[in-house]
Design an enzyme around this catalytic site. Structure first.
Site, PDB file in Angstrom:
ATOM      1  N   PRO A  23      -4.317  -8.399   0.056  1.00  0.00           N
ATOM      2  CA  PRO A  23      -4.303  -7.429  -1.044  1.00  0.00           C
ATOM      3  C   PRO A  23      -3.001  -7.529  -1.823  1.00  0.00           C
ATOM      4  O   PRO A  23      -1.920  -7.467  -1.233  1.00  0.00           O
ATOM      5  CB  PRO A  23      -4.443  -6.076  -0.334  1.00  0.00           C
ATOM      6  CG  PRO A  23      -4.011  -6.330   1.078  1.00  0.00           C
ATOM      7  CD  PRO A  23      -4.360  -7.745   1.366  1.00  0.00           C
ATOM      8  N   ALA A  57      -4.016  -2.558  -2.570  1.00  0.00           N
ATOM      9  CA  ALA A  57      -3.853  -1.203  -2.034  1.00  0.00           C
ATOM     10  C   ALA A  57      -4.470  -0.201  -3.005  1.00  0.00           C
ATOM     11  O   ALA A  57      -3.973  -0.014  -4.113  1.00  0.00           O
ATOM     12  CB  ALA A  57      -2.375  -0.906  -1.822  1.00  0.00           C
ATOM     13  N   GLN A  99      -8.362  -2.645   0.803  1.00  0.00           N
ATOM     14  CA  GLN A  99      -7.283  -1.987   1.529  1.00  0.00           C
ATOM     15  C   GLN A  99      -7.119  -0.589   0.946  1.00  0.00           C
ATOM     16  O   GLN A  99      -6.840  -0.443  -0.249  1.00  0.00           O
ATOM     17  CB  GLN A  99      -5.977  -2.772   1.387  1.00  0.00           C
ATOM     18  CG  GLN A  99      -4.829  -2.206   2.210  1.00  0.00           C
ATOM     19  CD  GLN A  99      -3.526  -2.929   1.916  1.00  0.00           C
ATOM     20  OE1 GLN A  99      -2.981  -2.797   0.830  1.00  0.00           O
ATOM     21  NE2 GLN A  99      -3.025  -3.688   2.879  1.00  0.00           N
ATOM     22  N   TYR A 181       4.872   2.797   3.406  1.00  0.00           N
ATOM     23  CA  TYR A 181       4.027   3.792   2.763  1.00  0.00           C
ATOM     24  C   TYR A 181       3.702   4.903   3.762  1.00  0.00           C
ATOM     25  O   TYR A 181       4.230   4.931   4.863  1.00  0.00           O
ATOM     26  CB  TYR A 181       2.793   3.108   2.165  1.00  0.00           C
ATOM     27  CG  TYR A 181       3.162   2.095   1.104  1.00  0.00           C
ATOM     28  CD1 TYR A 181       4.043   2.427   0.077  1.00  0.00           C
ATOM     29  CD2 TYR A 181       2.678   0.787   1.137  1.00  0.00           C
ATOM     30  CE1 TYR A 181       4.412   1.499  -0.885  1.00  0.00           C
ATOM     31  CE2 TYR A 181       3.048  -0.145   0.173  1.00  0.00           C
ATOM     32  CZ  TYR A 181       3.915   0.218  -0.829  1.00  0.00           C
ATOM     33  OH  TYR A 181       4.299  -0.699  -1.787  1.00  0.00           O
ATOM     34  N   ARG A 229      -3.490  -2.861   8.658  1.00  0.00           N
ATOM     35  CA  ARG A 229      -2.235  -3.588   8.398  1.00  0.00           C
ATOM     36  C   ARG A 229      -1.069  -2.743   8.873  1.00  0.00           C
ATOM     37  O   ARG A 229      -0.988  -1.545   8.570  1.00  0.00           O
ATOM     38  CB  ARG A 229      -2.061  -3.911   6.918  1.00  0.00           C
ATOM     39  CG  ARG A 229      -0.683  -4.535   6.621  1.00  0.00           C
ATOM     40  CD  ARG A 229      -0.531  -4.978   5.186  1.00  0.00           C
ATOM     41  NE  ARG A 229      -1.092  -6.321   5.009  1.00  0.00           N
ATOM     42  CZ  ARG A 229      -0.939  -7.039   3.894  1.00  0.00           C
ATOM     43  NH1 ARG A 229      -0.262  -6.553   2.862  1.00  0.00           N
ATOM     44  NH2 ARG A 229      -1.458  -8.255   3.800  1.00  0.00           N
TER      45      ARG A 229
END
Length: 296
Positions: A23, A57, A99, A181, A229
């Protein structure tokens, strides 16, 4: 390299080869909706023969976008808009993945080629959120500390996004728990200084990740694979590390996660990362060996 072009089967999905397009944010969405850019960018990867093409994302809520120009899947309309690209990818013989993500305290930033700095609400930005009121770096805003009820809202948003991804026809969902994140922020003691059930011990810091994974697995069809991930290390003393990643991966495996996508870093702006060729490979090797789960 011998196995690179061999098929790989996870649950009922057989990937024609093991070349997976990671991604990559394109910063080309409008209000979270894809444009022709996404069709051409992602579609051409499938035309080129990749076994799996993973969409960038894609935010589960508007405030979860890294920038105002990121993809979103916070409404049924967003899911429907993505379905066209999914069909094109699959028509070329590739599998389509998405994702799903929440950027947490690293949200609301400008385009990378315009400096990537935080955006204020007057500049198309918004108030970022996080596990604790600790900014990502100097010059970044202090995030709003999520309450337990707000955390429950985040979990629900991931579940709803997973359901929309299924209706859009995706073959794979990848939960984004890496790169500094939101979920990674809860995992690392450097960014999570909470004193409730979501902070402190490793068990508490893993709670958000494991809850999202468990509920997403139940929402995602049992015959389709679900990836996660992670950042295997923060590359900072006292932060998240490989040993904790192995334990998290074991727990994710037991919840029905099929593959751990191994990356690293992203939590601390000043971390020194030795980006030599193949530098992530030892993380994938160790997690596959110790947690008994497929890795990328």
């Amino acid at each position: 390299m011998a196995k690179l072009f061999e098929p790989l089967t996870l649950r009922s999905v057989t990937f024609p080869n093991r070349i997976f397009v990671a991604p990559m944010c394109q910063y080309s969405a409008v209000d979270g909706f894809p444009t022709d850019w996404h069709l051409v960018h992602l579609g051409s990867r499938a035309v080129g023969g990749a076994g799996l093409v993973i969409f960038e994302a894609t935010a589960v809520v508007p405030e979860g976008r890294i920038s105002p120009d990121d993809l979103g899947i916070w409404s049924d309309e967003h899911g429907q808009a993505l379905a066209r690209i999914v069909r094109f990818i699959q028509e070329q013989g590739s599998k389509a993945g998405i994702q799903i993500a929440h950027a947490g305290r690293k949200a609301s930033t400008n385009l990378p080629w315009l400096g990537g700095q935080p955006l204020s609400p007057s500049e198309r930005g918004w108030q970022p959120v996080g596990p604790s009121p600790i900014p990502f770096a100097e010059g970044y805003p202090t995030p709003h500390e999520l309450s337990e009820s707000e955390i429950e809202g985040v979990i629900d948003a991931f579940v709803r996004a997973t359901e929309r991804a299924h209706r859009a026809g995706f073959d794979v969902v990848e939960l984004h728990f890496a790169h500094g994140y939101l979920v990674h922020e809860f995992l690392s003691p450097l960014s999570n200084q909470r004193s409730d059930k979501f902070g402190g011990s490793l068990e508490n810091r893993m709670r958000l990740a494991l809850t999202i994974a468990e509920r997403a697995r139940k929402a995602w069809p049992s015959h389709l694979p679900l990836f996660v991930r992670i950042s295997a290390t923060d590359w900072v003393e006292g932060g998240w590390d490989l040993e904790q990643s192995i334990e998290l991966s074991r727990r994710l495996r037991d919840l029905g996660i099929d593959l751990i996508d191994c990356s690293s870093g992203g939590l601390v702006a000043t971390a020194s990362i030795p980006t030599t060729p193949g530098f992530q490979v030892p993380f994938a090797e160790a997690i596959r060996r110790e947690a008994k789960i497929a890795t990328g």
